[in-house]
Design a protein around this motif. Structure first.
Motif, PDB file in Angstrom:
ATOM      1  N   ASP A   1      23.406  49.025   6.391  1.00 42.46           N
ATOM      2  CA  ASP A   1      23.402  50.649   6.546  1.00 42.46           C
ATOM      3  C   ASP A   1      23.863  51.087   8.000  1.00 42.46           C
ATOM      4  OD1 ASP A   1      22.117  50.709   4.228  1.00 42.46           O
ATOM      5  OD2 ASP A   1      20.077  51.122   4.841  1.00 42.46           O
ATOM      6  N   ARG A   2      23.403  50.564   9.160  1.00 36.93           N
ATOM      7  CA  ARG A   2      23.859  50.688  10.384  1.00 36.93           C
ATOM      8  C   ARG A   2      25.512  50.842  10.193  1.00 36.93           C
ATOM      9  NH1 ARG A   2      20.615  47.820  12.861  1.00 36.93           N
ATOM     10  NH2 ARG A   2      22.215  46.121  13.317  1.00 36.93           N
ATOM     11  N   GLU A   3      26.042  49.582   9.766  1.00 35.10           N
ATOM     12  CA  GLU A   3      27.384  49.438  10.061  1.00 35.10           C
ATOM     13  C   GLU A   3      28.279  49.865   8.424  1.00 35.10           C
ATOM     14  OE1 GLU A   3      27.410  45.265  10.269  1.00 35.10           O
ATOM     15  OE2 GLU A   3      26.750  45.024  12.316  1.00 35.10           O
ATOM     16  N   SER A   4      27.764  50.736   8.060  1.00 29.82           N
ATOM     17  CA  SER A   4      28.511  51.328   6.910  1.00 29.82           C
ATOM     18  C   SER A   4      29.512  52.161   7.150  1.00 29.82           C
ATOM     19  CB  SER A   4      27.533  51.880   5.885  1.00 29.82           C
ATOM     20  OG  SER A   4      26.765  53.052   6.324  1.00 29.82           O
ATOM     21  N   ASN A   5      29.622  52.854   8.147  1.00 32.75           N
ATOM     22  CA  ASN A   5      30.556  53.714   8.880  1.00 32.75           C
ATOM     23  C   ASN A   5      31.675  53.056   9.479  1.00 32.75           C
ATOM     24  OD1 ASN A   5      29.081  53.204  10.929  1.00 32.75           O
ATOM     25  ND2 ASN A   5      29.653  54.949  11.937  1.00 32.75           N
ATOM     26  N   TRP A   6      31.945  51.658   9.197  1.00 34.06           N
ATOM     27  CA  TRP A   6      33.031  50.883   9.838  1.00 34.06           C
ATOM     28  C   TRP A   6      34.366  51.520   9.840  1.00 34.06           C
ATOM     29  CZ3 TRP A   6      37.032  48.832   7.065  1.00 34.06           C
ATOM     30  CH2 TRP A   6      36.858  48.693   5.522  1.00 34.06           C
ATOM     31  N   ASP A   7      34.731  52.287   8.720  1.00 34.48           N
ATOM     32  CA  ASP A   7      35.866  52.920   8.538  1.00 34.48           C
ATOM     33  C   ASP A   7      36.148  54.066   9.391  1.00 34.48           C
ATOM     34  OD1 ASP A   7      34.084  54.049   6.816  1.00 34.48           O
ATOM     35  OD2 ASP A   7      35.407  54.349   5.356  1.00 34.48           O
ATOM     36  N   ASP A   8      35.073  54.660   9.881  1.00 37.73           N
ATOM     37  CA  ASP A   8      35.167  55.958  10.796  1.00 37.73           C
ATOM     38  C   ASP A   8      36.394  55.896  11.740  1.00 37.73           C
ATOM     39  OD1 ASP A   8      33.330  57.546   9.432  1.00 37.73           O
ATOM     40  OD2 ASP A   8      31.902  57.077  10.870  1.00 37.73           O
ATOM     41  N   GLN A   9      36.284  54.634  12.315  1.00 38.23           N
ATOM     42  CA  GLN A   9      37.324  54.325  13.406  1.00 38.23           C
ATOM     43  C   GLN A   9      38.647  54.327  12.750  1.00 38.23           C
ATOM     44  OE1 GLN A   9      39.003  51.242  13.940  1.00 38.23           O
ATOM     45  NE2 GLN A   9      38.094  50.277  11.960  1.00 38.23           N
TER      46      GLN A   9
ATOM     47  N   LEU B   1      30.000  64.526   6.059  1.00 37.14           N
ATOM     48  CA  LEU B   1      30.627  64.768   4.873  1.00 37.14           C
ATOM     49  C   LEU B   1      30.546  63.600   4.138  1.00 37.14           C
ATOM     50  CD1 LEU B   1      34.171  65.710   6.335  1.00 37.14           C
ATOM     51  CD2 LEU B   1      32.545  66.973   5.136  1.00 37.14           C
ATOM     52  N   GLY B   2      29.859  62.266   4.374  1.00 37.53           N
ATOM     53  CA  GLY B   2      29.660  61.173   3.379  1.00 37.53           C
ATOM     54  C   GLY B   2      30.759  60.567   3.194  1.00 37.53           C
ATOM     55  N   ASN B   3      30.644  60.276   1.771  1.00 38.26           N
ATOM     56  CA  ASN B   3      31.861  59.460   1.206  1.00 38.26           C
ATOM     57  C   ASN B   3      32.959  60.385   1.075  1.00 38.26           C
ATOM     58  OD1 ASN B   3      30.540  57.093   0.904  1.00 38.26           O
ATOM     59  ND2 ASN B   3      29.608  57.802  -1.110  1.00 38.26           N
TER      60      ASN B   3
END
Length: 620
Positions: free
Chosen positions: A91-99, A16-18
């Motif tokens: 880039d690896r840590e760009s999904n920090w808000d997934d949790q 879903l990306g952003n």
């Protein structure tokens, strides 16, 4: 990514990306609707209504930690690990808000399904005490052994190695895990919360404070600068076993086999896995002073959105070239307005970025003003005061070179920096406006077979140098503007017969200066290549033409800690003006390059290439 990604590594909404926040939309809409339709406080489910606002405060909490951590590590004070961060880590840590999204889903589902999870009171002391006790006991104990299990080669290679890919940590590194591993942590943290719900002692405050505590300790433990003062442990010595410090957990990321505890080191002490250098590193980090830079690049903010693209802003935005996004501008305009007002009154430059290259310490300082301020005549005095103050501060810190970025060296503002030499002849630092390298970059980007170019816009110091160099190489330079043509002809430079007044606009290469109008640009023929020699790129109006970047070069791989883009430039690309300051410092040139002074373009170009900087090819 882990070395050998295991089952359930990717997050379910990765594709879903952003738009991943759309997952929460049904609950947000329903909770808002139920709040509006509720007839009184007793009917309203406050727990349900506060979930989304709480999630947003968590996002803000994490962002504050990111900005503060990046600012402190850039200054160097109390920094723990000196290793730099790269774009791969960002880039690896760009999904920090997934949790946070996962947390929201679980909170909404629990509130809807589980008895005793809705219509909670704001506060209950007994439930709060139970949460504290259960975290200190079962949660910390189980986490310790789970963490040790994750360091077994089977689980480490499939899951936990993803987290340990970051040696120099940032606050958000704390929550960068594969999906399956994060679920395991959520199950652990659910023990106190589920217990108070089952026992009927739960409260809104207990749940939200506990989750906030987890965020706080996670961020603090990974911030890469020591912030826990020594008096805290001197006043209450047992706290050493109940609260870790950033330096304590940093050793886990550098040594891997020590300091496994979650937030409370008591289990490391109990099972003998405390790193022997924990106390020494803590003391050393606290004593570490702010770094003194060798080279300072002085830049400023551009648009009101540019503050989010700074290294201190949003990490994911800063790691990509700046591009205007109307929806982002609309969404953030209240914050942007307040930041614009704040910068108007804030009167001091600040450190945005630090790098190292060939044993030299480099820093980028930002003048807290936007481009619009530089265009106002009444702001001229204030801007010169801010720049002068920054120069004197850099001089007092022992810096060797200060390079001017963007409009900080504009001729109308300070005569390309000459004003400051006149006012402060005792300056030990060398001021560099980067004109010779900027001109060299443009001249060397033009294909060898080129026979003619069109010179447009106002001709600056850089424009003069480019025109002269091309004429001397036998390239015909046609000036679009008659006034600029006359200025060039009546200058002391020897342009010869290769400088002419343009009679048409058929030239395939346009050299773009300040003030190129839309009307003039539309006269370009298909396939024209626009090569700017200005600090700012021209507006891209023609889809059948090519637009080269502003004068810039690719940084060598040995230039450490580059993980943000310089304005609109691509990754690891630096403006010629910034590179000029670095080369000036590396070469040890003990002269200024500002005002009307320019170095030999060939000498600067050769020195720049020698130090590993690479030119950008002219894309056609």
């Amino acid at each position: 990514m882990a070395t050998k990604p295991g089952v359930l590594t990717d997050w379910p909404w990765k594709h879903l990306g952003n738009f991943k926040y759309a997952i929460l939309t049904p609950w947000v809409i329903h909770s808002t609707y139920s709040l509006l339709m509720s007839k009184g406080e007793k009917e309203a489910n406050l727990t349900y209504h506060l979930i989304f606002p709480f999630l947003m405060t968590r996002v803000l909490h994490n962002q504050i930690w990111i900005s503060v951590s990046r600012y402190r590590t850039a200054k160097g004070k109390n920094r723990i690990v000196d290793k730099g961060i790269d774009f791969e880590q960002v880039d690896r840590e760009s999904n920090w808000d997934d949790q946070i999204i996962l947390n929201g889903i679980l909170l909404y589902l629990t509130n809807m399904i589980m008895p005793g999870a809705s219509h909670l009171p704001l506060w209950r002391s007994d439930g709060f005490i139970i949460v504290i006790l259960l975290h200190t006991g079962p949660v910390e104990f189980l986490y310790y052994w789970l963490h040790r299990a994750l360091h077994h080669h089977f689980l480490y290679s499939r899951y936990h190695s993803h987290h340990h890919s970051s040696i120099a940590t940032e606050p958000i590194t704390s929550v960068i895990h594969p999906f399956a591993e994060e679920v395991a942590y959520f199950l652990l943290f659910a023990i106190p919360l589920m217990t108070v719900m089952f026992t009927g002692t739960a409260s809104i405050a207990a749940i939200f404070i506990y989750i906030t505590y987890i965020d706080l300790m996670n961020n603090m433990g990974h911030c890469n600068f020591e912030l826990v003062p020594k008096w805290v442990f001197s006043t209450f010595p047992p706290l050493k076993f109940l609260m870790y410090t950033p330096s304590y957990h940093s050793l886990h990321h550098t040594q891997f086999r020590t300091n496994y505890s979650l937030f409370m080191p008591m289990y490391d002490y109990l099972y003998g896995t405390v790193d022997k250098s924990s106390d020494d590193l803590y003391e050393t980090s606290l004593k570490r002073q702010e770094e003194s830079p060798d080279i300072v690049h002085l830049t400023h903010l551009t648009t009101t959105d540019s503050i989010y693209h700074l290294r201190l802003g949003f990490a994911s935005l800063a790691s990509k070239p700046y591009a205007f996004k109307w929806y982002f501008t609309i969404a953030m305009w209240p914050v942007s307005c307040w930041s614009a007002v704040f910068t108007w009154f804030y009167g001091h430059t600040f450190v945005s970025e630090s790098n190292t290259f060939n044993n030299l310490k480099l820093q980028s300082w930002v003048v807290p003003r936007y481009t619009m301020h530089y265009l106002l005549q009444r702001e001229k005095k204030d801007l010169n005061y801010l720049i002068e103050e920054a120069l004197l501060e850099a001089d007092s810190k022992g810096a060797k070179v200060v390079s001017f970025g963007l409009l900080n060296q504009h001729e109308e503002l300070n005569g390309n920096g000459e004003l400051y030499i006149q006012r402060h002849p005792q300056l030990r630092i060398r001021l560099v406006d980067g004109s010779s390298l900027a001109a060299a970059v443009v001249v060397n980007s033009i294909p060898q077979e080129t026979t003619q170019v069109l010179l447009t816009g106002r001709i600056s110091k850089v424009g003069y140098a480019i025109a002269l160099a091309l004429c001397q190489k036998g390239v015909q330079v046609a000036a679009m503007n008659e006034d600029e043509y006359q200025k060039l002809q009546h200058s002391d430079c020897q342009f010869g017969k290769n400088l002419v007044l343009a009679e048409n606009y058929d030239q395939k290469i346009w050299l773009v200066g300040e003030g190129l109008t839309d009307k003039e640009q539309l006269k370009a023929t298909k396939g024209t290549v626009f090569v700017p020699f200005t600090q700012f790129p021209p507006k891209k109006l023609l889809k059948d033409c090519y637009y080269h970047t502003t004068p810039a070069m690719v940084a060598p791989k040995s230039l450490d800690n580059i993980h943000s883009c310089e304005n609109w430039l691509a990754r690891r690309v630096m403006s010629a003006w910034r590179v000029a300051g670095i080369v000036h410092g590396l070469e040890g040139w003990n002269v200024h390059e500002c005002g009307q002074t320019m170095f030999s373009m060939d000498k600067v170009w050769e020195a720049t290439l020698l130090h590993g900087f690479c030119p950008l090819s002219l894309s056609v």
